[in-house]
Design a protein around this motif. Structure first.
Motif, PDB file in Angstrom:
ATOM      1  N   SER A  40       0.813  -1.211   0.000  1.00 29.68           N
ATOM      2  CA  SER A  40       0.000   0.000   0.000  1.00 29.68           C
ATOM      3  C   SER A  40       0.850   1.266   0.000  1.00 29.68           C
ATOM      4  CB  SER A  40      -0.907  -0.002   1.234  1.00 29.68           C
ATOM      5  OG  SER A  40      -1.450   1.268   1.475  1.00 29.68           O
ATOM      6  N   ALA A  41       0.278   2.315  -0.588  1.00 32.09           N
ATOM      7  CA  ALA A  41       0.925   3.632  -0.527  1.00 32.09           C
ATOM      8  C   ALA A  41       0.929   4.184   0.887  1.00 32.09           C
ATOM      9  CB  ALA A  41       0.217   4.606  -1.469  1.00 32.09           C
ATOM     10  N   ALA A  42       0.195   3.561   1.805  1.00 42.29           N
ATOM     11  CA  ALA A  42       0.151   4.032   3.189  1.00 42.29           C
ATOM     12  C   ALA A  42       1.345   3.542   4.005  1.00 42.29           C
ATOM     13  CB  ALA A  42      -1.140   3.549   3.861  1.00 42.29           C
ATOM     14  N   ARG A  43       2.228   2.742   3.424  1.00 39.76           N
ATOM     15  CA  ARG A  43       3.385   2.275   4.203  1.00 39.76           C
ATOM     16  C   ARG A  43       4.205   3.477   4.655  1.00 39.76           C
ATOM     17  NH1 ARG A  43       4.566   1.855  -1.062  1.00 39.76           N
ATOM     18  NH2 ARG A  43       6.690   2.370  -1.766  1.00 39.76           N
ATOM     19  N   THR A  44       4.857   3.355   5.795  1.00 40.38           N
ATOM     20  CA  THR A  44       5.495   4.524   6.407  1.00 40.38           C
ATOM     21  C   THR A  44       7.000   4.336   6.587  1.00 40.38           C
ATOM     22  OG1 THR A  44       4.878   3.622   8.571  1.00 40.38           O
ATOM     23  CG2 THR A  44       3.394   5.253   7.600  1.00 40.38           C
ATOM     24  N   TYR A  45       7.392   3.566   7.586  1.00 40.99           N
ATOM     25  CA  TYR A  45       8.810   3.459   7.922  1.00 40.99           C
ATOM     26  C   TYR A  45       9.642   2.954   6.751  1.00 40.99           C
ATOM     27  CZ  TYR A  45       7.033   4.088  12.638  1.00 40.99           C
ATOM     28  OH  TYR A  45       6.396   4.583  13.742  1.00 40.99           O
ATOM     29  N   ALA A  46       9.060   2.073   5.941  1.00 40.00           N
ATOM     30  CA  ALA A  46       9.803   1.501   4.822  1.00 40.00           C
ATOM     31  C   ALA A  46      10.252   2.555   3.824  1.00 40.00           C
ATOM     32  CB  ALA A  46       8.942   0.452   4.118  1.00 40.00           C
ATOM     33  N   ARG A  47       9.569   3.695   3.786  1.00 40.06           N
ATOM     34  CA  ARG A  47       9.955   4.739   2.840  1.00 40.06           C
ATOM     35  C   ARG A  47      11.255   5.417   3.272  1.00 40.06           C
ATOM     36  NH1 ARG A  47       5.865   6.143  -0.674  1.00 40.06           N
ATOM     37  NH2 ARG A  47       3.786   5.345  -0.180  1.00 40.06           N
ATOM     38  N   ALA A  48      11.378   5.694   4.554  1.00 38.39           N
ATOM     39  CA  ALA A  48      12.555   6.401   5.051  1.00 38.39           C
ATOM     40  C   ALA A  48      13.700   5.456   5.383  1.00 38.39           C
ATOM     41  CB  ALA A  48      12.195   7.213   6.291  1.00 38.39           C
ATOM     42  N   LEU A  49      13.388   4.177   5.599  1.00 39.86           N
ATOM     43  CA  LEU A  49      14.398   3.201   6.017  1.00 39.86           C
ATOM     44  C   LEU A  49      14.412   2.037   5.028  1.00 39.86           C
ATOM     45  CD1 LEU A  49      13.452   3.174   9.812  1.00 39.86           C
ATOM     46  CD2 LEU A  49      15.315   4.468   8.741  1.00 39.86           C
ATOM     47  N   PRO A  50      15.055   2.206   3.872  1.00 41.31           N
ATOM     48  CA  PRO A  50      15.057   1.155   2.847  1.00 41.31           C
ATOM     49  C   PRO A  50      16.030   0.027   3.197  1.00 41.31           C
ATOM     50  CG  PRO A  50      16.337   3.014   2.088  1.00 41.31           C
ATOM     51  CD  PRO A  50      15.758   3.422   3.416  1.00 41.31           C
ATOM     52  N   ILE A  51      15.700  -0.710   4.237  1.00 41.98           N
ATOM     53  CA  ILE A  51      16.516  -1.840   4.658  1.00 41.98           C
ATOM     54  C   ILE A  51      15.624  -3.080   4.701  1.00 41.98           C
ATOM     55  CG2 ILE A  51      18.098  -0.393   5.977  1.00 41.98           C
ATOM     56  CD1 ILE A  51      16.692  -1.220   8.492  1.00 41.98           C
ATOM     57  N   VAL A  52      16.249  -4.252   4.665  1.00 45.00           N
ATOM     58  CA  VAL A  52      15.529  -5.523   4.688  1.00 45.00           C
ATOM     59  C   VAL A  52      16.097  -6.353   5.841  1.00 45.00           C
ATOM     60  CG1 VAL A  52      14.885  -7.590   3.378  1.00 45.00           C
ATOM     61  CG2 VAL A  52      15.213  -5.404   2.184  1.00 45.00           C
ATOM     62  N   PRO A  53      15.555  -6.216   7.047  1.00 39.91           N
ATOM     63  CA  PRO A  53      16.111  -6.950   8.188  1.00 39.91           C
ATOM     64  C   PRO A  53      15.953  -8.459   8.018  1.00 39.91           C
ATOM     65  CG  PRO A  53      14.654  -5.161   8.899  1.00 39.91           C
ATOM     66  CD  PRO A  53      14.446  -5.335   7.437  1.00 39.91           C
ATOM     67  N   VAL A  54      17.026  -9.179   8.309  1.00 35.62           N
ATOM     68  CA  VAL A  54      16.970 -10.647   8.262  1.00 35.62           C
ATOM     69  C   VAL A  54      17.383 -11.276   9.584  1.00 35.62           C
ATOM     70  CG1 VAL A  54      17.273 -10.797   5.772  1.00 35.62           C
ATOM     71  CG2 VAL A  54      19.295 -10.739   7.250  1.00 35.62           C
ATOM     72  N   ARG A  55      18.160 -10.571  10.377  1.00 36.67           N
ATOM     73  CA  ARG A  55      18.560 -11.049  11.706  1.00 36.67           C
ATOM     74  C   ARG A  55      18.619  -9.856  12.646  1.00 36.67           C
ATOM     75  NH1 ARG A  55      21.028 -14.524   8.372  1.00 36.67           N
ATOM     76  NH2 ARG A  55      22.521 -12.927   7.721  1.00 36.67           N
ATOM     77  N   ALA A  56      18.353 -10.131  13.921  1.00 33.66           N
ATOM     78  CA  ALA A  56      18.405  -9.041  14.899  1.00 33.66           C
ATOM     79  C   ALA A  56      18.629  -9.622  16.284  1.00 33.66           C
ATOM     80  CB  ALA A  56      17.118  -8.229  14.876  1.00 33.66           C
ATOM     81  N   ARG A  57      19.368  -8.897  17.091  1.00 34.50           N
ATOM     82  CA  ARG A  57      19.572  -9.267  18.494  1.00 34.50           C
ATOM     83  C   ARG A  57      19.881  -8.000  19.268  1.00 34.50           C
ATOM     84  NH1 ARG A  57      20.716 -13.822  21.693  1.00 34.50           N
ATOM     85  NH2 ARG A  57      19.425 -14.848  20.130  1.00 34.50           N
TER      86      ARG A  57
END
Length: 531
Positions: A40-57
């Motif tokens: 959707s055009a309503a997406r928010t954070y993905a616009r300013a943060l063009p990253i693709v998280p795959v792991r996190a700790r």
């Protein structure tokens, strides 16, 4: 939650990490392209943060392209313990391995019983012994809707009181009470703040004027505001620009509402579970609200929202507020583990201590660079407001020198001020001028008003932070506030790394904007005895 679209290549161009394999980079870009094409055009954070998280700790996120980031967004404050904390994962695995049902509507389960027990253990004094809890749809906005329905049913009244700059969610009723509502059926009241005080005075005087305004609206039979069903407020306005409410003002709101039999609703969706240096932000002021709206961190990173309220308000008929997914067992288990860990390991005190230290260092940064107008916050809920600066102007002019609780230093809430200039807001509307207009009439106790907010600079700082491997959020009235919401488990070393990267980003923006040099030259002249 303000966003500006950033091209993936632009965001990453200055990153210092080793170049990632082309296959990983290709997969990363392909996922982003498909997201842009299908979501959707309503997406928010993905616009300013063009990253693709795959792991996190913990504080760290790794993207599909192999780059690593320090995450000071924390799921918009959801991740009190950071990503994938061991106690959260253990709690989730325990439920999964037990064979317990994952979906139970509002039936009683051992997991739910343990969650309620832990939740009630943390509640402010005066509420836990007389509390009821309503499980809602798994988002804070539904809990806000439930709170409104509850107080309307309990009082037989309809109207609501809310505050300028508020954010309470994205559904219809919650939006009506938020600061950017269009179809207004909720009475708006002034929320106290120092840097952009609507009365042009700031500090305790500004908070007193805001309280008197509230009393006048309620007691004046010609105000146009009938006695409402409730008042909703945030102890710290997050999306409004990280504005901590003064403790004395919070106590005043509690007295005003109690004296008039108006239920007080505290929205602790983002401030709860230790974020501000107390388990619940209302505890700073010592008040006990009638209703508390809770979400985000109480689910331990999973969707969960509840309303906690005084038992005498529990007048609902069965099914008056329901939701298919109000029995999220995994979220309850993760939430129980999170709340217990925060409580047992002193993370609220840790947030208060580390937050104060980070605020102090950021205020030092604001003295270096005039693009920073104000630094404020409470605990690990921190905001840096970016402002416009005039080319070639004396950057020492316009900085507020106020009395106790004023804009140029922290008060009980950790609020502070910065460079200011221009007209004094409300003063102009009543025929007076601000203290920085030479020769003009000045209202006693007024302060110079701040420079215009700069959403452009804030976006640029966010982009420069991302280039350096730091994720931050933007918010505030004009999307001009850079927000830090690190997990409560952040270490001293990580906090230093966050501040170093942020300072480097601000310095880069200030240099490109032609700001900051003025102060450095003035200090050099003073040290040489020539200025």
């Amino acid at each position: 939650m303000a966003v500006t679209e950033t091209a993936p290549g632009e965001a990453m161009a200055g990153h210092t990490a080793v170049e990632e394999p082309s296959a990983a980079r290709s997969a990363h870009e392909g996922i982003l392209r498909r997201q842009s094409a299908r979501e959707s055009a309503a997406r928010t954070y993905a616009r300013a943060l063009p990253i693709v998280p795959v792991r996190a700790r913990g504080l760290t996120i790794e993207g599909a392209d192999g780059r690593r980031y320090l995450d000071c967004l924390s799921g918009a404050g959801t991740l009190a313990l950071g990503h994938n904390h061991p106690v959260v994962l253990e709690a989730i695995r325990k439920v999964l391995d037990s064979g317990a049902p994952l979906h139970v509507l509002d039936l009683a389960t051992p997991v739910k019983d343990a969650f309620i027990t832990e939740l009630f253990r943390t509640l402010p004094p005066g509420l836990a012994d007389h509390a009821r809890v309503q499980f809602c749809g798994p988002a804070g906005t539904d809990a806000v809707e439930a709170a409104f329905k509850l107080v309307r049913a309990a009082t037989g009244r309809n109207g609501m009181l809310a505050f300028a700059g508020a954010y309470h969610g994205m559904t219809s009723g919650a939006l009506e009470a938020s600061g950017d509502a269009f179809d207004v059926r909720v009475a708006r009241l002034p929320y106290p703040q120092d840097y952009r005080c609507p009365f042009g005075v700031g500090g305790p005087h500004g908070a007193e004027l805001a309280a008197r305004w509230t009393e006048s609206v309620l007691d004046d039979p010609k105000s146009g505001v009938p006695l409402p069903a409730g008042m909703i407020l945030e102890p710290v306005q997050g999306e409004g620009g990280v504005l901590p409410a003064p403790d004395a003002w919070m106590r005043r709101m509690r007295r005003i509402t109690a004296d008039r039999s108006i239920p007080l609703i505290a929205d602790e969706v983002q401030t709860g579970v230790g974020r501000t240096g107390a388990f619940w932000a209302v505890e700073h002021s010592g008040i006990t609200p009638d209703v508390m709206v809770l979400s985000k961190a109480i689910g331990g990173s999973l969707p969960l929202a509840v309303v906690v309220y005084r038992d005498d308000l529990d007048v609902w008929e069965p099914g008056a507020h329901a939701g298919t997914f109000r029995g999220n067992q995994l979220a309850m288990a993760a939430g129980t583990a999170t709340m217990a860990y925060v409580r047992e390991n002193g993370l609220t005190e840790r947030a208060a201590t580390l937050g104060a230290r980070m605020l102090d260092q950021l205020r030092g940064l604001s003295r270096e660079f005039s693009v920073i107008g104000d630094v404020r916050g409470r605990g690990l809920m921190i905001g840096i407001e970016m402002v416009e600066t005039g080319e070639g102007e004396d950057e020492e002019e316009g900085r507020v020198v106020a009395g106790p609780g004023g804009s140029n230093g922290p008060d009980e809430t950790g609020r502070s001020g910065g460079p200011v200039r221009g007209s004094a807001g409300l003063l102009g509307s009543i025929g007076l001028r601000s203290a920085d207009d030479a020769g003009a009439v000045v209202m006693p106790g007024s302060i110079p008003s701040p420079r215009p907010a700069s959403p452009e600079l804030a976006v640029t700082v966010q982009q420069e932070c991302l280039r350096r491997g730091l994720i931050v959020e933007l918010g505030g009235r004009h999307a001009s506030v850079v927000r830090l919401l690190p997990p409560l488990t952040i270490t001293d070393e990580q906090a230093t790394a966050v501040l170093d990267r942020l300072a480097d980003a601000v310095a880069a923006v200030a240099r490109s904007h032609g700001s900051g040099a003025g102060r450095q030259q003035q200090r050099r002249r003073r040290s040489e005895g020539t200025g």
